[in-house]
Structure formats: structure tokens, C-alpha cells
Design a protein around this motif. Structure first.
Motif, short mmCIF file in Angstrom:
data_model
loop_
_atom_site.label_atom_id
_atom_site.label_comp_id
_atom_site.label_asym_id
_atom_site.label_seq_id
_atom_site.Cartn_x
_atom_site.Cartn_y
_atom_site.Cartn_z
N LEU A 146 0.84 -1.20 0.00
CA LEU A 146 0.00 0.00 0.00
C LEU A 146 0.88 1.25 0.00
N ASP A 147 0.54 2.19 -0.86
CA ASP A 147 1.24 3.46 -0.93
C ASP A 147 1.00 4.24 0.38
N PRO A 148 2.05 4.59 1.12
CA PRO A 148 1.85 5.32 2.39
C PRO A 148 1.09 6.63 2.21
N ARG A 149 1.09 7.19 1.00
CA ARG A 149 0.37 8.44 0.77
C ARG A 149 -1.15 8.26 0.84
N ARG A 150 -1.59 7.00 0.83
CA ARG A 150 -3.02 6.74 0.96
C ARG A 150 -3.43 6.58 2.42
N LEU A 151 -2.50 6.81 3.34
CA LEU A 151 -2.79 6.77 4.77
C LEU A 151 -2.91 8.20 5.29
N ARG A 152 -3.91 8.42 6.15
CA ARG A 152 -4.11 9.73 6.74
C ARG A 152 -4.37 9.58 8.22
N LEU A 153 -4.01 10.60 8.96
CA LEU A 153 -4.26 10.64 10.40
C LEU A 153 -5.58 11.34 10.65
N HIS A 154 -6.48 10.66 11.37
CA HIS A 154 -7.79 11.26 11.67
C HIS A 154 -8.38 10.55 12.88
N PRO A 155 -9.01 11.29 13.80
CA PRO A 155 -9.59 10.64 14.99
C PRO A 155 -10.73 9.69 14.69
N SER A 156 -11.33 9.76 13.50
CA SER A 156 -12.43 8.84 13.15
C SER A 156 -11.93 7.47 12.70
N GLY A 157 -10.61 7.30 12.56
CA GLY A 157 -10.09 6.02 12.13
C GLY A 157 -10.09 4.99 13.27
N PRO A 158 -9.84 3.74 12.94
CA PRO A 158 -9.58 3.18 11.60
C PRO A 158 -10.85 3.21 10.73
N ARG A 187 -9.23 8.33 -5.18
CA ARG A 187 -8.27 7.32 -4.74
C ARG A 187 -8.49 7.15 -3.24
N SER A 188 -9.21 6.11 -2.86
CA SER A 188 -9.70 5.97 -1.49
C SER A 188 -8.55 5.97 -0.49
N LEU A 189 -8.83 6.50 0.70
CA LEU A 189 -7.82 6.67 1.74
C LEU A 189 -8.15 5.81 2.95
N VAL A 190 -7.11 5.41 3.70
CA VAL A 190 -7.26 4.72 4.97
C VAL A 190 -6.94 5.72 6.07
N LEU A 191 -7.90 5.94 6.96
CA LEU A 191 -7.72 6.86 8.08
C LEU A 191 -7.33 6.07 9.32
N LEU A 192 -6.33 6.55 10.03
CA LEU A 192 -5.87 5.91 11.25
C LEU A 192 -5.83 6.95 12.37
N PRO A 193 -6.17 6.55 13.60
CA PRO A 193 -6.09 7.50 14.72
C PRO A 193 -4.64 7.71 15.15
#
Length: 411
Positions: A131-143, A150-156
Motif C-alpha cells: 500500500l502506498d503510504p500516501r493513501r494513509l491519513r491521520l484522523h480521529p475517526s479512524g480506523p 483514490r480511497s484513503l485509509v484513516l488511522l487514529p
């Protein structure tokens, strides 16, 4: 409401009701994956006006029954709409409000998300695979998965602290499975359908069940890849914090889904052969349903405008009555995009009479008729309708014939 829109709405309603009734049984018989395939049915029902049209010769209208006194029993067709346009404006206002809310939620989440810190990316390197690390984002609503071009994966921010190493592996496997399955796109389509059907109670009833079936299908796929992780997977769910469902997100865990997801993990899951058989059977069933529905819609799309045509039914020619001529004349009528009549062709191979008087009477009347044009790609186009006109000197006893005789005798 326009007749074609009303037909489409009735088909969507039937499709939603069918899915809501069948989803549990299909899940038990074939698994969560095939059960999620059922949700294609309402989307196909909505897309019917844009699907390729059936061959025009398949569109035959019910027969027009012409009696010797000149009265005729009309076909069951769509009557031209005379209602005020305010329902359309009301629907449009609701759809715009729903879409605006969807866009606002998406933009707010994108603004609140941040790139993942390098330390977190390094700590997750083994679990991310390709997985391209650029598709990871920091967000309190994650995981969670956020749909986008280009869909993103949100992680707390506390992802490394909140989950143990084994739990992180399972959570990320789940989120990456969502990406591989294209679930973010399907969620977007479902939200757009709900925006269009904002007034429909079944659409609101279906929304959380669509989300649940999507999660169950993803869980099933994850556990199929890691069949010995059932207990750890259930443990991770139990110790996760549930999030309130947000239309633009696919969260790792929404609280109302927990019981069903744990039950699915504990239950014996169907094998590959049964799953594939289920997908094939459902695909054939849905394709057949769409084919039948499209044939029915096609038959009605070229339906007659009864409010106008009822004043212009064929008259039984006196010469034909005198000669005792009767039978059915089949006309192939070209229906132009504006509903008017183009060419008219007599079809001897399907007709039961060759009487020139009866053919002329049917053709003369048909030239004055109006039709609801065929819809293709959401727009009216030129098509054809096969119209049977039955001339009957001695009608069979029945309600319609009785009523017409009584009308004739009362004049």
C-alpha cells in the motif's frame, strides 16, 4: 408524476423489498459475499431506463377491441401526465440538500485529515504490504476507509497504542480488503442512490443493512485469507471503540454491527463451491429479473396516450359488417420521439384477417394516435409499437362486451 418515473420507482421499491427479505436467507445459504451481491438489484432497477433497449418487435400492446357499433375497449397504457410540476421541484430540493450534506461531510473529513507521521509509517511498514503510504491519513475517526477518487485509509493518532501488534495486523488487513473489494466506491454509489430516494422509507431502512452486509462480506474475506484468526478477530472487535456511522466513511466498527459480525465469525462459513454457486445463481436470477422488468417497461414505454386516443378509436366499416369480415389486424407503428406517429405497417404474418376495409380502418385511426415514446439513456427516442386491433362482429359474452352493449342500447 411522469409515468416512466413512476414505473422506475415501483421497480426500485420491489427490488429493495426483495433484497431486504432475502438477504439473511442468502447469507446463511451461500455466505456474506453472495448476500452483498444482492444489493446490485436496486441499482440495476434504477438504471433500467439507461440500459440498452430490447428489440422493438418485442413491444406489443394489448389488443383494441372494435365492435360493430363503433365502440372500442382501450388498452391499458400510460396516460399523459397532467399533474402540477411541484413534486419534481420538491424531490429536486431534497436531492440537492442530501448531496450538499454529503459533499460537506467529505470536505470536512479531508480538511481534518493529516499525513501520517514518519514514525507511524515506519511502525506499520510490515502490515502495509504494497500500500502506498500516501493513501494513509491521520484522523480521529479512524480506523476507517474514506472514499475518494483514490480511497484513503484513516488511522487514529494512538493507533500503535490502542491496538496490539496482532490486532493492528487484523485491522489493517480488514481496511485493505475494503480497498481491494472497491467497497469505498460501492458506498459512494449507495449514498448517491439514497440522495435520489431521500423520500423513500425503504431506502432509509436499507442503508444500515447495506453497510452491515458490506462489513460482513469484508469480514468473511479477511477470515478466508486467515482462517485461524477467528478468535483474535472477534477479540479485536470486542475491544474496539464503536463509531457513529458517517455517510462518507466505512469505519472499522460501527456499534450496531457488532452482534451480527461476532455471530458471523462464530458460525460455520460456506465453502468455496457453495459461495461460487451462490454468486452464479444470484447473477442469473438478477439478470432474469432485469430482463423481465425491462420487457415490461418496454411494453409500457410505447403505451398509448389513452386520454387523447380514446376519442379516435377505429370504426367498424359498414362494408366489412355487411360482408361478415372480422379478425385481428396487427399494425407496426413507428413512434417518434415527440410521441407522434411515423410510418404504419400492416403485418400479415401475425394478423388473422386480410380484409382491406379492416386494415384501412385500423390504419386511419392509428395515424391520429399519440404514444408515450420509448426511453433510451433517459431521453425519448424513435421506436416501434406493435398494436393489435381486433374487429369482432359477434363478441364473446363477458363483462367488457356486456358493458359496451348496454352503452350502445342506452343511446
Amino acid at each position: 408524476m411522469d409515468a416512466s418515473l413512476l414505473r422506475c420507482l415501483l421497480l426500485v421499491t420491489a427490488a429493495l423489498a426483495s433484497v431486504l427479505l432475502a438477504r439473511r436467507s442468502v447469507r446463511r445459504a451461500f455466505g456474506a459475499g453472495p448476500a452483498f451481491v444482492l444489493w446490485l438489484l436496486p441499482m440495476l432497477a434504477m438504471a433500467l431506463p439507461w440500459l440498452p433497449a430490447l428489440p422493438s418487435q418485442w413491444g406489443a400492446l394489448p389488443a383494441i377491441h372494435v365492435l360493430p357499433d363503433g365502440l372500442a375497449a382501450g388498452t391499458a397504457g400510460a396516460v399523459a401526465s397532467t399533474h402540477a410540476p411541484w413534486p419534481r421541484w420538491l424531490w429536486l430540493a431534497g436531492a440537492i440538500a442530501m448531496l450538499s450534506r454529503l459533499v460537506a461531510q467529505y470536505l470536512r473529513l479531508r480538511r481534518q485529515s493529516r499525513p501520517l507521521p514518519a514514525a507511524l509509517v515506519t511502525g506499520l511498514r510490515q502490515e502495509l504490504h504494497d500500500l502506498d503510504p500516501r493513501r494513509l491519513r491521520l484522523h480521529p475517526s479512524g480506523p476507517a476507509v474514506l472514499w475518494a477518487p483514490r480511497s484513503l485509509v484513516l488511522l487514529p493518532a494512538d493507533f500503535l497504542e490502542r491496538f496490539a501488534a496482532a490486532e493492528r495486523r487484523l485491522v489493517l488487513h480488514h481496511e485493505l480488503t475494503h480497498l481491494r473489494r472497491g467497497d469505498a466506491l460501492w458506498s459512494l454509489v449507495a449514498e448517491l442512490v439514497l440522495a435520489l430516494l431521500w423520500f423513500h422509507p425503504l431506502a432509509w431502512l436499507a442503508r444500515p443493512r447495506f453497510r452491515l452486509d458490506q462489513e460482513l462480506a469484508c469480514d468473511e474475506r479477511v477470515l478466508r485469507d486467515a482462517p485461524h484468526d477467528d478468535a483474535d478477530y472477534a477479540h479485536t472487535l470486542l475491544h474496539s471503540v464503536g463509531l457513529s456511522p458517517v455517510p462518507v466513511l466505512i469505519p472499522w466498527l460501527a456499534e450496531p454491527q457488532l452482534k451480527e459480525r461476532l455471530t458471523m465469525i462464530q458460525r460455520h462459513r460456506p465453502g468455496a463451491l457453495r459461495r461460487r454457486a451462490g454468486v452464479v445463481a444470484l447473477t442469473v436470477l438478477m439478470a432474469g429479473s432485469v430482463f423481465v422488468a425491462q420487457a415490461a417497461v418496454h411494453d409500457q414505454q410505447a403505451g398509448q396516450d389513452l386520454a387523447y386516443n380514446s376519442r379516435m378509436y377505429p370504426r367498424y366499416p359498414a362494408a366489412a359488417i355487411k360482408a361478415g369480415e372480422q379478425g385481428t389486424v396487427i399494425l407496426k407503428v413507428q413512434v417518434l420521439a415527440d410521441g407522434s406517429v411515423g410510418t404504419i405497417t400492416y403485418e400479415p404474418e401475425h394478423s388473422t384477417t386480410t380484409s382491406a376495409d379492416l386494415i384501412a380502418a385500423a390504419t386511419d385511426a392509428a395515424r391520429q394516435w399519440r404514444f408515450n415514446p420509448e426511453i433510451k439513456g433517459g431521453k425519448p427516442v424513435t421506436g416501434y409499437a406493435r398494436v393489435p386491433v381486433r374487429f369482432d362482429i359477434h363478441p364473446m359474452p363477458g363483462k367488457a362486451g356486456k358493458d359496451e352493449v348496454e352503452k350502445s342500447s342506452s343511446k
